[in-house]
Design a protein around this motif. Structure first.
Motif, PDB file in Angstrom:
ATOM      1  N   GLY A  48       8.370   0.369  -0.676  1.00  0.00           N
ATOM      2  CA  GLY A  48       7.165  -0.296  -1.152  1.00  0.00           C
ATOM      3  C   GLY A  48       7.331  -0.833  -2.561  1.00  0.00           C
ATOM      4  N   ASP A  49       8.016  -0.057  -3.419  1.00  0.00           N
ATOM      5  CA  ASP A  49       8.267  -0.518  -4.788  1.00  0.00           C
ATOM      6  C   ASP A  49       9.099  -1.792  -4.791  1.00  0.00           C
ATOM      7  OD1 ASP A  49       6.869   1.578  -5.839  1.00  0.00           O
ATOM      8  OD2 ASP A  49       8.631   2.780  -6.361  1.00  0.00           O
ATOM      9  N   LYS A  50      10.089  -1.842  -3.919  1.00  0.00           N
ATOM     10  CA  LYS A  50      10.937  -3.043  -3.857  1.00  0.00           C
ATOM     11  C   LYS A  50      10.117  -4.261  -3.474  1.00  0.00           C
ATOM     12  CE  LYS A  50      15.744  -1.823  -3.424  1.00  0.00           C
ATOM     13  NZ  LYS A  50      17.027  -2.231  -2.817  1.00  0.00           N
ATOM     14  N   TYR A  51       9.189  -4.067  -2.538  1.00  0.00           N
ATOM     15  CA  TYR A  51       8.331  -5.208  -2.189  1.00  0.00           C
ATOM     16  C   TYR A  51       7.462  -5.605  -3.378  1.00  0.00           C
ATOM     17  CZ  TYR A  51       4.259  -7.764  -0.794  1.00  0.00           C
ATOM     18  OH  TYR A  51       3.264  -8.701  -0.763  1.00  0.00           O
ATOM     19  N   ASN A  52       6.835  -4.626  -4.032  1.00  0.00           N
ATOM     20  CA  ASN A  52       5.929  -4.940  -5.143  1.00  0.00           C
ATOM     21  C   ASN A  52       6.635  -5.689  -6.263  1.00  0.00           C
ATOM     22  OD1 ASN A  52       3.557  -3.939  -4.023  1.00  0.00           O
ATOM     23  ND2 ASN A  52       3.996  -1.846  -4.684  1.00  0.00           N
ATOM     24  N   LYS A  53       7.929  -5.402  -6.447  1.00  0.00           N
ATOM     25  CA  LYS A  53       8.676  -6.099  -7.503  1.00  0.00           C
ATOM     26  C   LYS A  53       8.838  -7.584  -7.172  1.00  0.00           C
ATOM     27  CE  LYS A  53      11.226  -2.104  -9.238  1.00  0.00           C
ATOM     28  NZ  LYS A  53      12.548  -1.435  -9.337  1.00  0.00           N
ATOM     29  N   THR A  54       8.819  -7.920  -5.880  1.00  0.00           N
ATOM     30  CA  THR A  54       8.948  -9.339  -5.513  1.00  0.00           C
ATOM     31  C   THR A  54       7.711 -10.128  -5.908  1.00  0.00           C
ATOM     32  OG1 THR A  54       8.010  -9.089  -3.279  1.00  0.00           O
ATOM     33  CG2 THR A  54      10.385  -8.709  -3.534  1.00  0.00           C
ATOM     34  N   ARG A  55       6.609  -9.429  -6.152  1.00  0.00           N
ATOM     35  CA  ARG A  55       5.365 -10.108  -6.532  1.00  0.00           C
ATOM     36  C   ARG A  55       5.372 -10.516  -8.010  1.00  0.00           C
ATOM     37  NH1 ARG A  55       0.736  -6.171  -4.490  1.00  0.00           N
ATOM     38  NH2 ARG A  55      -0.567  -7.989  -4.979  1.00  0.00           N
ATOM     39  N   LEU A  56       6.344  -9.965  -8.759  1.00  0.00           N
ATOM     40  CA  LEU A  56       6.449 -10.303 -10.177  1.00  0.00           C
ATOM     41  C   LEU A  56       7.230 -11.612 -10.301  1.00  0.00           C
ATOM     42  CD1 LEU A  56       5.758  -9.383 -13.053  1.00  0.00           C
ATOM     43  CD2 LEU A  56       7.959  -8.191 -13.106  1.00  0.00           C
ATOM     44  N   THR A  57       6.576 -12.697  -9.981  1.00  0.00           N
ATOM     45  CA  THR A  57       7.190 -14.023 -10.048  1.00  0.00           C
ATOM     46  C   THR A  57       7.337 -14.446 -11.504  1.00  0.00           C
ATOM     47  OG1 THR A  57       5.062 -15.138  -9.949  1.00  0.00           O
ATOM     48  CG2 THR A  57       6.143 -14.636  -7.847  1.00  0.00           C
ATOM     49  N   HIS A  61       3.484   9.836  -3.516  1.00  0.00           N
ATOM     50  CA  HIS A  61       4.322  10.681  -2.673  1.00  0.00           C
ATOM     51  C   HIS A  61       4.795  11.878  -3.497  1.00  0.00           C
ATOM     52  CE1 HIS A  61       4.375   7.002  -0.301  1.00  0.00           C
ATOM     53  NE2 HIS A  61       5.024   7.605   0.661  1.00  0.00           N
ATOM     54  N   ALA A  62       4.794  13.046  -2.893  1.00  0.00           N
ATOM     55  CA  ALA A  62       5.235  14.245  -3.602  1.00  0.00           C
ATOM     56  C   ALA A  62       6.696  14.107  -4.017  1.00  0.00           C
ATOM     57  CB  ALA A  62       5.053  15.476  -2.726  1.00  0.00           C
ATOM     58  N   TYR A  63       7.000  14.598  -5.219  1.00  0.00           N
ATOM     59  CA  TYR A  63       8.374  14.561  -5.724  1.00  0.00           C
ATOM     60  C   TYR A  63       8.893  15.981  -5.861  1.00  0.00           C
ATOM     61  CZ  TYR A  63      12.381  13.926  -8.791  1.00  0.00           C
ATOM     62  OH  TYR A  63      13.650  13.937  -9.317  1.00  0.00           O
ATOM     63  N   PRO A  64      10.117  16.262  -5.494  1.00  0.00           N
ATOM     64  CA  PRO A  64      11.070  15.381  -4.813  1.00  0.00           C
ATOM     65  C   PRO A  64      11.012  15.610  -3.301  1.00  0.00           C
ATOM     66  CG  PRO A  64      12.229  17.311  -5.624  1.00  0.00           C
ATOM     67  CD  PRO A  64      10.771  17.516  -5.933  1.00  0.00           C
ATOM     68  N   THR A  65      10.794  14.576  -2.559  1.00  0.00           N
ATOM     69  CA  THR A  65      10.817  14.646  -1.094  1.00  0.00           C
ATOM     70  C   THR A  65      11.630  13.474  -0.553  1.00  0.00           C
ATOM     71  OG1 THR A  65       8.799  13.319  -0.866  1.00  0.00           O
ATOM     72  CG2 THR A  65       8.525  15.716  -0.953  1.00  0.00           C
ATOM     73  N   LEU A  66      12.110  13.653   0.671  1.00  0.00           N
ATOM     74  CA  LEU A  66      12.802  12.555   1.338  1.00  0.00           C
ATOM     75  C   LEU A  66      11.836  11.405   1.627  1.00  0.00           C
ATOM     76  CD1 LEU A  66      15.044  14.507   3.898  1.00  0.00           C
ATOM     77  CD2 LEU A  66      15.794  13.364   1.808  1.00  0.00           C
ATOM     78  N   ALA A  67      10.545  11.730   1.716  1.00  0.00           N
ATOM     79  CA  ALA A  67       9.546  10.703   2.013  1.00  0.00           C
ATOM     80  C   ALA A  67       9.445   9.657   0.911  1.00  0.00           C
ATOM     81  CB  ALA A  67       8.183  11.345   2.234  1.00  0.00           C
ATOM     82  N   GLU A  68      10.005   9.930  -0.272  1.00  0.00           N
ATOM     83  CA  GLU A  68      10.018   8.918  -1.331  1.00  0.00           C
ATOM     84  C   GLU A  68      10.803   7.680  -0.907  1.00  0.00           C
ATOM     85  OE1 GLU A  68       9.546  10.090  -5.739  1.00  0.00           O
ATOM     86  OE2 GLU A  68      11.266  11.202  -4.939  1.00  0.00           O
ATOM     87  N   LEU A  69      11.593   7.818   0.139  1.00  0.00           N
ATOM     88  CA  LEU A  69      12.302   6.666   0.692  1.00  0.00           C
ATOM     89  C   LEU A  69      11.325   5.536   1.013  1.00  0.00           C
ATOM     90  CD1 LEU A  69      15.255   5.934   1.893  1.00  0.00           C
ATOM     91  CD2 LEU A  69      14.235   6.544   4.072  1.00  0.00           C
ATOM     92  N   THR A  74       0.829  -1.211   0.000  1.00  0.00           N
ATOM     93  CA  THR A  74       0.000   0.000   0.000  1.00  0.00           C
ATOM     94  C   THR A  74       0.857   1.252   0.000  1.00  0.00           C
ATOM     95  OG1 THR A  74      -1.741  -1.173   1.199  1.00  0.00           O
ATOM     96  CG2 THR A  74      -1.810   1.232   1.259  1.00  0.00           C
ATOM     97  N   ILE A  75       1.956   1.239   0.762  1.00  0.00           N
ATOM     98  CA  ILE A  75       2.862   2.392   0.763  1.00  0.00           C
ATOM     99  C   ILE A  75       3.427   2.605  -0.635  1.00  0.00           C
ATOM    100  CG2 ILE A  75       5.091   3.237   1.614  1.00  0.00           C
ATOM    101  CD1 ILE A  75       4.459   1.981   4.299  1.00  0.00           C
ATOM    102  N   GLY A  76       3.806   1.503  -1.306  1.00  0.00           N
ATOM    103  CA  GLY A  76       4.364   1.615  -2.646  1.00  0.00           C
ATOM    104  C   GLY A  76       3.378   2.171  -3.662  1.00  0.00           C
ATOM    105  N   SER A  77       2.091   1.925  -3.471  1.00  0.00           N
ATOM    106  CA  SER A  77       1.073   2.406  -4.420  1.00  0.00           C
ATOM    107  C   SER A  77       0.491   3.760  -4.024  1.00  0.00           C
ATOM    108  CB  SER A  77      -0.055   1.374  -4.531  1.00  0.00           C
ATOM    109  OG  SER A  77      -0.714   1.213  -3.279  1.00  0.00           O
ATOM    110  N   THR A  78       1.008   4.343  -2.942  1.00  0.00           N
ATOM    111  CA  THR A  78       0.545   5.661  -2.485  1.00  0.00           C
ATOM    112  C   THR A  78       1.379   6.750  -3.148  1.00  0.00           C
ATOM    113  OG1 THR A  78      -0.133   4.781  -0.340  1.00  0.00           O
ATOM    114  CG2 THR A  78       0.239   7.159  -0.476  1.00  0.00           C
TER     115      THR A  78
END
Length: 511
Positions: free
Chosen positions: A487-496, A474-482, A468-472
């Motif tokens: 979240g993006d890294k987790y979502n990539k693990t779903r691409l089996t 986030h304003a660019y450019p902010t440190l909150a993109e961390l 959910t964090i990865g699909s939310t």
């Protein structure tokens, strides 16, 4: 409740709070705000450790030291190299002025205006439902005395339906030969009693206080040495986190001696302090001598409860503090204890959270309506530069507990805002339950880490996963993109491989 000396209803408080630090102040204000009759007892300074000797003065000094370092490193921002111009005394004067601006929030006058009876003095239990206060006159204002009565020995007696012990903690003084014969500072004295710039400072302890103040003093031009008994700084953190911070401190000139135990302390004829250190790992050179102008003891905390005469109240204590249940009740269910005096987390925000639980629980007439304190999501931050912020399980915790996890690591160098700010040193580690996006813990090392952490704190509290964090957005450019990148890294693990085959097939059907 056990009986005591007869008392009229007018003499009885709903709550008597012992200690006017964060936990005590929140309890007193909350109780008074809900209409309760409350007395607050403080033997020293209103505001307790955080305002006077802890968070507030240290962070004010850290703020000045950070700016000094930025000027010193001005070439990072495209400026000409320059040396910062500052006066040690003025830096400390600013700290005290910032503290004084906050102080009215915790003052005796404010709490009396809220309807709290404030008593200045040392409290001790004389029975399970009565305490005696040996009153100390205060220049702020004299105690009102409402609801109190004079004891035969001259103290004031207060009776209550409930008591809250919020007496905090103090610096632990290690058992070092000769330590009583040398001058030294603790957090309770250094902010107000250090009157001149030392050439060097020895700091006993490599925990948060030791690391923060070592870096601060080094940035003010003082040669700082940390003497750490353990094998790493910040023992609560993972080893890679502690090692990263150690390299940062060393790069600024902080000397760090690990596995070093102070055996004796002496004062030299020139006023310097000498420590004899035992290297706990080396047999070739087991002892070394360390000399410094100033000694700061930051080797842990000791709970304050010895003078309360808790035996008279029938309250059980342990080696490290007062024993409480999950409702923060002591062995006497109408006597509560909160904050540093119980642990297990000696943080201002934990004292605040525990106090809020106690205010509710005192008001509830039945145990099943009372709230249990929740330690499952507890954030903390060490305010070095870079900051070190953490919540939940660390890798070390997960490995010790046998918890299966997936690790997602994000480098600050991959966050555009950190790059353009020239603040791209650091990283984040997010632990998720194995094969799931459920967040088990997070550690961030970097600028504003304490603020960035709270997206993960809220997510853990609300049961929001990395997906959910990865699909939310986030304003660019902010440190909150961390957080989004984690979240993006987790979502990539779903691409089996199988999922990728299906997507490829769907794409081919479109052609």
């Amino acid at each position: 409740m056990p009986s005591s000396t007869p008392s009229t209803k007018k003499d009885m408080y709903n709550v008597v709070v012992i200690g006017a630090g964060t936990a005590g102040l929140v309890t007193a204000a909350g109780t008074a705000g809900l209409g309760g009759r409350v007395a607050l007892i403080e033997r020293n300074k209103m505001g307790g450790d955080c305002l006077n000797f802890g968070c507030v003065p240290s962070k004010a000094l850290i703020s000045s030291a950070r700016l000094i370092q930025q000027i010193r490193e001005s070439e990072k921002w495209g400026l000409d190299r320059q040396e910062p111009q500052f006066t040690f005394d003025k830096i400390f004067e600013r700290m005290r002025a910032r503290r004084a601006k906050i102080a009215p929030n915790d003052s005796q006058e404010r709490f009396e205006s809220l309807g709290v009876d404030v008593f200045r003095g040392e409290a001790r239990f004389v029975s399970p439902n009565e305490i005696e206060v040996n009153v100390v006159p205060s220049p702020q204002s004299s105690p009102s005395g409402r609801g109190g009565r004079t004891a035969p020995g001259g103290g004031q007696r207060l009776c209550a339906k409930n008591f809250v012990i919020a007496t905090g903690s103090r610096a632990t003084i290690p058992n070092i030969d000769g330590i009583d014969g040398v001058p030294f500072f603790t957090n309770e004295s250094i902010f107000d009693e250090l009157r001149s710039t030392p050439r060097s400072i020895i700091i006993l302890g490599g925990g948060p206080i030791g690391c923060e103040l070592a870096q601060m003093f080094a940035r003010l031009g003082v040669q700082a040495t940390i003497v750490q008994r353990n094998a790493q700084l910040l023992p609560r953190e993972d080893r890679d986190v502690a090692d990263f911070l150690e390299r940062c401190l060393a790069s600024e000139g902080v000397r760090i001696l690990k596995n070093a135990e102070a055996r004796s302390a002496t004062k030299n004829s020139d006023g310097t302090i000498a420590l004899q250190l035992l290297d706990r790992q080396s047999s070739a050179q087991p002892e070394t001598r360390l000399v410094g102008d100033v000694l700061l003891v930051a080797a842990g905390r000791t709970a304050n409860f010895r003078k309360l005469d808790l035996e008279a109240a029938g309250v059980d204590v342990g080696d490290k503090g007062i024993c409480v249940n999950n409702f923060l009740q002591t062995s006497q269910p109408y006597i509560y204890a909160v904050g540093d005096v119980i642990g297990p987390f000696q943080f201002t925000h934990m004292a605040d959270a525990q106090a809020r639980v106690v205010v509710r629980n005192i008001l509830m007439p039945f145990q099943f309506l009372r709230q249990r304190v929740d330690y499952s999501v507890v954030p903390w931050c060490t305010y070095t530069d870079p900051e070190v912020a953490h919540v939940g399980l660390s890798e070390k915790d997960a490995q010790n507990n046998g918890t299966a996890y997936d690790l997602f690591r994000i480098e600050l160098a991959d966050v555009d805002r950190a790059v353009v700010e020239s603040e791209d040193t650091g990283f984040a580690k997010i632990l998720a339950a194995k094969g799931s996006d459920k967040i088990l813990g997070a550690t961030i090392v970097g600028p504003e880490a304490g603020d960035l952490l709270h997206e993960f704190v809220l997510a853990m509290k609300a049961g929001i996963g990395l997906g959910t964090i990865g699909s939310t957005i986030h304003a660019y450019p902010t440190l909150a993109e961390l957080a989004r990148k984690a979240g993006d890294k987790y979502n990539k693990t779903r691409l089996t491989p199988n999922a990728k085959k299906i997507f490829s097939w769907l794409y081919r059907r479109q052609l």
